[in-house]
Design an enzyme around this catalytic site. Structure first.
Site, PDB file in Angstrom:
ATOM      1  N   ALA A   1     -26.930  -0.428  26.765  1.00 51.82           N
ATOM      2  CA  ALA A   1     -25.804  -0.316  25.854  1.00 51.82           C
ATOM      3  C   ALA A   1     -25.225  -1.702  25.625  1.00 51.82           C
ATOM      4  CB  ALA A   1     -24.738   0.609  26.437  1.00 51.82           C
ATOM      5  N   TYR A   2     -24.560  -1.820  24.496  1.00 49.92           N
ATOM      6  CA  TYR A   2     -23.928  -3.089  24.118  1.00 49.92           C
ATOM      7  C   TYR A   2     -22.430  -2.888  24.064  1.00 49.92           C
ATOM      8  CZ  TYR A   2     -28.599  -4.621  23.326  1.00 49.92           C
ATOM      9  OH  TYR A   2     -29.916  -4.956  23.532  1.00 49.92           O
ATOM     10  N   LEU A   3     -21.710  -3.799  24.721  1.00 45.34           N
ATOM     11  CA  LEU A   3     -20.270  -3.659  24.836  1.00 45.34           C
ATOM     12  C   LEU A   3     -19.523  -4.332  23.691  1.00 45.34           C
ATOM     13  CD1 LEU A   3     -19.868  -4.197  28.682  1.00 45.34           C
ATOM     14  CD2 LEU A   3     -20.252  -2.075  27.407  1.00 45.34           C
TER      15      LEU A   3
ATOM     16  N   HIS B   1     -22.715   2.024  21.478  1.00 45.99           N
ATOM     17  CA  HIS B   1     -23.928   1.374  20.953  1.00 45.99           C
ATOM     18  C   HIS B   1     -24.998   1.368  22.041  1.00 45.99           C
ATOM     19  CE1 HIS B   1     -21.374   0.277  17.672  1.00 45.99           C
ATOM     20  NE2 HIS B   1     -20.608  -0.463  18.454  1.00 45.99           N
TER      21      HIS B   1
END
Length: 166
Positions: free
Chosen positions: A29-31, A84
């Site tokens: 996941a993208y933060l 995401h």
């Protein structure tokens, strides 16, 4: 400083499968979601180990990259909070004494197969396997961070290729 030099290609067929030496399941996941800034990624591999990665592109071929082992419990919580995400299986191959990977994406990116090779230096010569198609090095719209934000099912490969210079 952590530097990653990699080239990326679309995969044309299944001829690479006979060269697989290892496979791993990736949940990541993208933060953050701005592609022009540092990407902050959480990655869990085979539900056994987890990493926090900070990555930014220098020129499309070269990236700054810093990666840190983190507790898997923290990674699970961070992935659950993120909007995401991507899942993929990464296959490792050894070709001409070089380490290649092929990523087969799951879910809304499931039609996508990407091959990558990390280089020792920018001008390093490599033999591109016949099963590799178009080179996509530096195309931000096909980065994992972009695919997590806007899956391939929402924006066609053709549309992504047109957006490569933006």
């Amino acid at each position: 400083m952590g530097i990653e030099i990699e080239r990326r290609f679309l995969v044309n067929n299944e001829d690479w499968r006979s060269q697989v030496i290892l496979s791993e399941k990736f949940n990541q996941a993208y933060l953050n979601s701005n592609l022009n800034e540092w990407a902050t990624r959480i990655r869990i591999i085979d539900n056994k180990k987890a990493f926090l990665t900070l990555k930014s592109s220098l020129n499309g071929l070269v990236n700054n990259e810093y990666e840190y082992l983190i507790p898997i419990k923290d990674a699970i919580e961070l992935i659950e909070m993120s909007t995401h995400k991507i899942m993929k299986t990464r296959y490792q191959l050894k070709i001409n004494n070089k380490n290649w990977v092929v990523d087969l994406f799951d879910g809304s990116n499931s039609s996508l197969k990407i091959a990558e090779i990390e280089l020792s230096y920018e001008s390093e010569n490599i033999q591109v396997p016949s099963w590799c198609g178009q080179e996509i090095t530096g195309i931000k719209s096909l980065s994992n961070a972009s695919l997590a934000k806007t899956p391939i099912s929402k924006l066609s490969l053709k549309e992504r290729m047109k957006a490569k210079d933006q």
